[in-house]
Design an enzyme around this catalytic site. Structure first.
Site, PDB file in Angstrom:
ATOM      1  N   SER A 117      19.975  24.445  14.139  1.00  0.00           N
ATOM      2  CA  SER A 117      19.798  24.850  15.325  1.00  0.00           C
ATOM      3  C   SER A 117      19.059  23.884  16.142  1.00  0.00           C
ATOM      4  O   SER A 117      18.852  23.923  17.220  1.00  0.00           O
ATOM      5  CB  SER A 117      19.312  26.273  15.540  1.00  0.00           C
ATOM      6  OG  SER A 117      20.400  27.106  15.360  1.00  0.00           O
ATOM      7  N   ALA A 183      31.723  37.257  -5.629  1.00  0.00           N
ATOM      8  CA  ALA A 183      32.989  37.008  -5.629  1.00  0.00           C
ATOM      9  C   ALA A 183      33.174  36.306  -4.241  1.00  0.00           C
ATOM     10  O   ALA A 183      33.912  35.492  -4.146  1.00  0.00           O
ATOM     11  CB  ALA A 183      33.866  38.014  -5.952  1.00  0.00           C
ATOM     12  N   TYR A 221      19.740  36.021  20.705  1.00  0.00           N
ATOM     13  CA  TYR A 221      19.995  34.625  20.140  1.00  0.00           C
ATOM     14  C   TYR A 221      21.655  34.655  19.677  1.00  0.00           C
ATOM     15  O   TYR A 221      21.844  35.498  18.912  1.00  0.00           O
ATOM     16  CB  TYR A 221      19.397  34.387  18.901  1.00  0.00           C
ATOM     17  CG  TYR A 221      19.398  32.821  18.531  1.00  0.00           C
ATOM     18  CD1 TYR A 221      18.577  31.891  19.120  1.00  0.00           C
ATOM     19  CD2 TYR A 221      20.033  32.444  17.397  1.00  0.00           C
ATOM     20  CE1 TYR A 221      18.574  30.716  18.599  1.00  0.00           C
ATOM     21  CE2 TYR A 221      20.274  31.175  16.895  1.00  0.00           C
ATOM     22  CZ  TYR A 221      19.361  30.180  17.510  1.00  0.00           C
ATOM     23  OH  TYR A 221      19.422  28.904  17.218  1.00  0.00           O
TER      24      TYR A 221
END
Length: 425
Positions: A117, A183, A221
């Site tokens: 970011s 998985a 955000y």
């Protein structure tokens, strides 16, 4: 970026492969077990000295070497690189750890890394340059530039995209970007990390969810805001946001190690690898298709280039005084215990305020902060082994952050003060 991308539930406690804000309770950030590299059978070097010029060999005003080495020796990061600048001169640079767990080769202080970011600050700077040129206005609605692309686009302004007050849902909080067990992590490693996303695809994911709040009525955000910002840059200029950042910032500042790779999965030049933890040991996550981040977090850079960018931005080389004043007009950001401007975070510390951004993408975390007057900057990248966290790395990052920001005085040493740092992804 912000939500826990492929973040594990259950055993992993949503601490897995995080492309999102690490909103860890208290003052710590994402952490890594100290035994991670040892478990892989690799002896991790404590540090690699800076390059050999006389300036780089001189004793720095603040020696951050011990804090950097602590990330590897006690925090367990596989690699860490950092640089600090004062008054336009490099004051300190160092590296610790290894390039990769297989070879055990020492990490390089000039190594490249994904910046997550921190990309947002580059993108916001381009937008404000376009405002300086009269080609954009911060209070124009999104609908003016991207008609029909986002619900309620007529009520959401460009300014609200840049400071995360739009209320738009963060696409990375959608379940398709989260993993819940080993998985699903294996599936991501085998197939998911190669997925090619268009910006429109990511915005559509966001549009399928209700907003957090009405535009301007809160702070949350959201990486969706910067996906839209990148699309607006292309609409106005006829060029991609990557090309505009390159021609307006990277080229003029000669940030030769900074790239915005589109869909290319590799990191050009020397770099340390990133890893994620599986039951049988670390899995290499260095290669990913970064279109999942786009204008919210697609960049690659070095500590030196990031410091130079910060110095140029706050030194007035990229924006007019009026636009820099708007960029540093910040609203409360309670999610991260800070204030957020236009692509910038302000942290208020006992020794004063620091400005910049933090970032992360699988395997890489970045901090770029410095003084508002442009006199001081520091950049840090560290490679966490996602899914093998403890409290040690959080403490080590806090120690680096506080000493880099406040020097070696009481504010940096007083453990009761703590750091407000939250890494945004």
């Amino acid at each position: 970026m912000n939500a826990d991308h492929l973040a594990g539930a259950g055993r992993r406690g949503r601490l897995g492969l995080r492309l999102a804000a690490v909103a860890v309770a208290g003052v710590t950030v994402a952490t890594l077990a100290p035994t991670a590299a040892v478990a892989a059978g690799v002896e991790v070097p404590a540090a690699v000295g800076a390059a050999g010029t006389e300036e780089e060999r001189r004793r720095p005003a603040v020696d951050l070497g011990p804090e950097l080495r602590a990330l590897v020796e006690r925090g367990g990061a596989t690699a860490a690189v950092g640089e600090a600048r004062e008054n336009g001169r490099r004051a300190w640079r160092d590296a610790a750890g290894v390039v990769d767990l297989g070879s055990g080769r020492a990490a390089r202080a000039d190594g490249r890394f994904r910046i997550g970011s921190v990309t947002k600050t580059f993108v916001s700077t381009v937008v404000l340059q376009l405002v300086d040129e009269g080609r954009l206005r911060l209070d124009d609605p999104v609908e003016r530039y991207l008609p029909g692309i986002v619900p309620n686009g007529g009520a959401i302004t460009l300014r609200q995209l840049l400071n995360h007050t739009s209320g738009l849902f963060d696409y990375l909080e959608d379940q398709r970007f989260l993993y819940h067990d080993d998985a699903s992590l294996r599936s991501y490693l085998a197939k998911g990390r190669w997925t090619d996303f268009r910006p429109e695809d990511l915005v559509a994911v966001s549009a399928g969810h209700a907003p957090y709040f009405a535009p301007g009525q809160g702070w949350h955000y959201s990486n969706t805001n910067y996906i839209l910002t990148g699309m607006i840059i292309r609409k106005v200029t006829g060029r991609t946001w990557q090309r505009e950042v390159e021609r307006r910032i990277v080229g003029p500042l000669r940030l030769d190690a900074t790239t915005f790779p589109g869909s290319s999965p590799g990191i050009p030049g020397p770099h340390a690898h990133g890893y994620v933890q599986l039951p049988e040991g670390p899995a290499d996550i260095t290669l990913i298709n970064p279109t999942v981040a786009d204008a919210a977090g697609n960049g690659i850079s070095t500590a030196a280039d990031l410091d130079r960018f910060h110095a140029a931005l706050f030194g007035g080389r990229l924006l007019s005084p009026a636009r820099l004043a708007e960029m540093t007009t910040a609203v409360p950001a309670p999610m991260i215990a800070a204030h957020y401007g236009l692509g910038l975070i302000r942290y208020d510390l006992p020794c004063g305020e620091v400005w910049g951004h933090t970032g992360g993408i699988p395997g890489y975390n970045t901090i770029l902060l410095g003084a508002r007057d442009g006199s001081r900057q520091f950049a840090l990248s560290f490679n966490v082994l996602e899914g093998a966290e403890t409290d040690e790395t959080g403490a080590a990052i806090d120690a680096f952050f506080m000493k880099a920001a406040c020097g070696a005085g009481p504010a940096a040493r007083d453990g009761r003060v703590g750091s407000p740092l939250k890494l945004l992804r």
